[in-house]
Enzyme design. Structure first.
Site, PDB file in Angstrom:
ATOM      1  N   TYR A   1      11.461  29.104  16.524  1.00 44.62           N
ATOM      2  CA  TYR A   1      11.110  29.219  17.950  1.00 44.62           C
ATOM      3  C   TYR A   1      12.281  29.453  18.893  1.00 44.62           C
ATOM      4  O   TYR A   1      12.214  30.299  19.770  1.00 44.62           O
ATOM      5  CB  TYR A   1      10.358  27.960  18.379  1.00 44.62           C
TER       6      TYR A   1
ATOM      7  N   CYS B   1      19.428  23.555  12.162  1.00 50.61           N
ATOM      8  CA  CYS B   1      18.050  23.239  12.547  1.00 50.61           C
ATOM      9  C   CYS B   1      17.096  24.371  12.172  1.00 50.61           C
ATOM     10  O   CYS B   1      17.290  25.520  12.571  1.00 50.61           O
ATOM     11  CB  CYS B   1      18.005  22.994  14.045  1.00 50.61           C
TER      12      CYS B   1
ATOM     13  N   CYS C   1      17.990  21.273   8.555  1.00 52.85           N
ATOM     14  CA  CYS C   1      17.404  20.069   9.134  1.00 52.85           C
ATOM     15  C   CYS C   1      15.917  20.308   9.339  1.00 52.85           C
ATOM     16  O   CYS C   1      15.515  21.173  10.116  1.00 52.85           O
ATOM     17  CB  CYS C   1      18.072  19.722  10.468  1.00 52.85           C
TER      18      CYS C   1
ATOM     19  N   ASN D   1      26.542  21.970  23.250  1.00 53.09           N
ATOM     20  CA  ASN D   1      25.136  22.048  22.876  1.00 53.09           C
ATOM     21  C   ASN D   1      24.891  21.044  21.770  1.00 53.09           C
ATOM     22  O   ASN D   1      25.563  21.079  20.738  1.00 53.09           O
ATOM     23  CB  ASN D   1      24.792  23.461  22.380  1.00 53.09           C
ATOM     24  N   GLY D   2      23.928  20.135  21.981  1.00 52.08           N
ATOM     25  CA  GLY D   2      23.622  19.146  20.960  1.00 52.08           C
ATOM     26  C   GLY D   2      23.391  17.783  21.564  1.00 52.08           C
ATOM     27  O   GLY D   2      23.098  17.643  22.748  1.00 52.08           O
TER      28      GLY D   2
ATOM     29  N   SER E   1       7.377  34.181  20.285  1.00 52.43           N
ATOM     30  CA  SER E   1       7.794  33.953  18.903  1.00 52.43           C
ATOM     31  C   SER E   1       6.653  34.051  17.902  1.00 52.43           C
ATOM     32  O   SER E   1       6.886  34.221  16.702  1.00 52.43           O
ATOM     33  CB  SER E   1       8.490  32.589  18.774  1.00 52.43           C
TER      34      SER E   1
ATOM     35  N   CYS F   1      12.855  14.881  17.775  1.00 53.75           N
ATOM     36  CA  CYS F   1      14.238  15.235  17.456  1.00 53.75           C
ATOM     37  C   CYS F   1      15.174  14.466  18.378  1.00 53.75           C
ATOM     38  O   CYS F   1      14.910  14.337  19.571  1.00 53.75           O
ATOM     39  CB  CYS F   1      14.454  16.740  17.636  1.00 53.75           C
TER      40      CYS F   1
ATOM     41  N   CYS G   1      20.425  23.802  25.386  1.00 54.36           N
ATOM     42  CA  CYS G   1      21.310  24.666  26.162  1.00 54.36           C
ATOM     43  C   CYS G   1      21.915  25.738  25.280  1.00 54.36           C
ATOM     44  O   CYS G   1      21.698  25.787  24.072  1.00 54.36           O
ATOM     45  CB  CYS G   1      22.431  23.856  26.816  1.00 54.36           C
TER      46      CYS G   1
ATOM     47  N   ASP H   1       0.524  31.165  16.066  1.00 51.01           N
ATOM     48  CA  ASP H   1       1.486  30.563  16.996  1.00 51.01           C
ATOM     49  C   ASP H   1       2.638  29.989  16.197  1.00 51.01           C
ATOM     50  O   ASP H   1       2.507  29.703  15.002  1.00 51.01           O
ATOM     51  CB  ASP H   1       0.814  29.477  17.836  1.00 51.01           C
TER      52      ASP H   1
ATOM     53  N   GLY I   1      18.230  27.834  28.217  1.00 50.24           N
ATOM     54  CA  GLY I   1      18.319  26.898  29.330  1.00 50.24           C
ATOM     55  C   GLY I   1      18.163  27.610  30.644  1.00 50.24           C
ATOM     56  O   GLY I   1      18.868  28.584  30.898  1.00 50.24           O
TER      57      GLY I   1
ATOM     58  N   CYS J   1      11.928  17.140  12.130  1.00 52.76           N
ATOM     59  CA  CYS J   1      10.700  17.043  12.913  1.00 52.76           C
ATOM     60  C   CYS J   1       9.454  17.221  12.049  1.00 52.76           C
ATOM     61  O   CYS J   1       8.345  16.895  12.472  1.00 52.76           O
ATOM     62  CB  CYS J   1      10.701  18.047  14.062  1.00 52.76           C
TER      63      CYS J   1
END
Length: 506
Positions: A294, A288, A483, A151-152, A335, A434, A46, A397, A74, A486
């Site tokens: 992205y 992050c 972070c 958000n989170g 992106s 994640c 979000c 990509d 979002g 992933c």
């Protein structure tokens, strides 16, 4: 004792009084049996937006502009809560920002001096309206006294919710955001700053929060700064907080700085402007890395780093890492395009914008038959065949998640008569999910967690395949402290055993 103001902000001195503190296996790809066909991307949860002024503003329009700038974070629902003369008015509904604002029949009710807003992303099928934000708490007179947007993702929400329920707190939603709300509400007798501090000392995970009471505004960020939160100013009387700096631009605010990990900014009865308080000193910023790859808009700046520049540098770096002879470079919109431009600059291979994106496509389609699913990627991306036929093509990509879209995209290019296909991903292989505010598939559905690079190359049926290395990503971002969970399965926050309770829509 005052902190050195210049260390934290370029905003004029009047805006802040910084203080020290006084006193967180399967290989079945693609999954062709999915009736709901999801996009093959990791999705942000979000966006949050907040504005406070000492004077009344057109908060209805400004919040609409700010949330519209965050629409990419979002698309399922949005909402606002406005402080107007000691009262809080809230509206939230399913749909895009402009659609929801069109349903508001009395815009003048949402004019005031303070507003917070939220754009919500939800997982497929999760459209529980009681989880739409902002959340709010009421007093015994049925008046809203507190509202927040978040958000989170909290990692200890289940434990904290049970503790609060045992104390008699009644929950109305399944979102971890309500845990934050109820903890602040419970501790309001400590004062606003004290209530937020007590809440931050209890909750764990990733969170960027904006909120209002009937006469105050506040925002705070987790001790690792995993989710972004930036601060701006319209003038000396009006301040803006948002998930990305593009929202500041949308309301005519100047970017000031990023909210620090472990920092609360808030209004006070005793001092003018916005106050700052560090709940914990010496926090390490671990924002992050995927925000840059992205999620964020390319025109945003996070932690002083422009997103477009990161993406362009990643294209240049992957050329250095894995050069190839080719005729043209193409980028997967949106992106992947800056990275393709960077690859072209570094290699001298011409960039061609020959993948056309349908910008009106929804997040998912109900597609019951395999035959129809074969046409799905053509709806989202379609090539200009004359620019590709008989050429050696490098396709750039941002990432490969499930691999389904990448595989079908390669098929489209082959059908267009492409001679060779060299696939480059400007993120490292995604090998872990994640649990800190991003909707990712389980590890079983992450193709790089279940296939080697050579196996994935054969699966995609490309002539070569390469991923940007973690080391090169660290070099581009300029710090090893982001972070990278992933990519490495090493997270700044401990992964709890049970996360099934948590609504992944905040």
């Amino acid at each position: 004792m005052d902190l050195e103001f210049q260390k934290y902000s370029t905003l004029p001195k009047f805006a802040f009084q910084n203080r020290y503190q006084d006193f967180e296996e399967t290989r079945n790809f693609p999954k062709e049996d999915l009736g709901v066909y999801p996009f093959d991307k990791m999705e942000e949860e979000c966006g949050v937006f907040g504005l406070h002024s000492t004077q009344e503003l057109d908060t209805f329009s400004l919040s609409q502009f700010g949330l519209f700038a965050l629409q990419h974070r979002g698309q399922e629902a949005c909402g606002i809560a406005v402080g107007n003369k000691g009262k809080i008015f809230s509206v939230k509904d399913e749909g895009l920002v402009l659609d929801v604002f069109k349903t508001i029949e009395e815009p003048e009710q949402f004019m005031g001096s303070t507003v917070i807003g939220h754009t919500r992303y939800t997982t497929a099928g999760d459209k529980k309206k009681y989880n739409f934000q902002p959340f709010f708490a009421k007093n015994e007179y049925d008046q809203i006294i507190l509202s927040i947007a978040h958000n989170g993702n909290l990692t200890n929400a289940k434990k904290l919710r049970k503790e609060l329920e045992d104390e008699g707190v009644v929950f109305r939603a399944t979102s971890d955001t309500e845990v934050i709300l109820r903890l602040i509400q419970k501790n309001l007798d400590l004062g606003l700053r004290g209530a937020i501090k007590a809440t931050m000392e209890k909750i764990e995970g990733a969170y960027s929060v904006v909120g209002i009471t009937r006469n105050k505004f506040f925002a705070f960020r987790d001790f690792n700064g995993i989710r972004p939160l930036v601060l701006g100013a319209i003038d000396e009387n009006a301040f803006v907080v948002a998930s990305e700096s593009c929202a500041l631009d949308g309301v005519g605010a100047q970017y000031v700085r990023d909210i620090l990990p472990g920092e609360i900014v808030y209004t006070s009865d005793n001092e003018k402007g916005l106050q700052s308080y560090l709940v914990k000193e010496d926090c390490v910023n671990r924002i992050c890395a995927f925000e840059y790859i992205y999620f964020a808009r390319p025109d945003s700046t996070l932690e002083g780093i422009n997103v477009h520049e990161v993406r362009e540098k990643s294209g240049m770096k992957i050329w250095e890492q894995a050069p190839v002879d080719a005729d043209i470079v193409i980028g997967v919109p949106d992106s992947g395009v800056p990275a393709a431009i960077g690859f072209s600059k570094a290699s001298g291979i011409p960039f061609r914008p020959v993948l056309i994106k349908n910008r009106y496509i929804g997040r998912s389609f109900i597609i019951p038959s395999q035959e129809m699913r074969e046409h799905f990627v053509n709806l989202k991306l379609n090539p200009i065949i004359s620019e590709m036929k008989d050429k050696r093509v490098v396709i750039i990509d941002d990432s490969i998640v499930r691999g389904t879209t990448s595989k079908r995209l390669v098929k489209i290019l082959k059908n267009a008569g492409v001679k060779e296909i060299h696939f480059r991903s400007v993120s490292p292989p995604i090998v872990a999910p994640c649990f800190l505010g991003i909707d990712t598939p389980t590890k079983d559905d992450l193709i790089s967690a279940n296939m080697s690079k050579d196996e994935l190359k054969d699966y995609l049926a490309v002539d070569s395949l390469e991923f940007l290395s973690v080391e090169n990503l660290v070099e581009i971002l300029g710090s090893p402290n982001h972070c990278f969970g992933c990519f490495t399965e090493k997270y700044p926050v401990k992964n709890p055993d049970e996360l099934a309770f948590i609504d992944q829509g905040d």
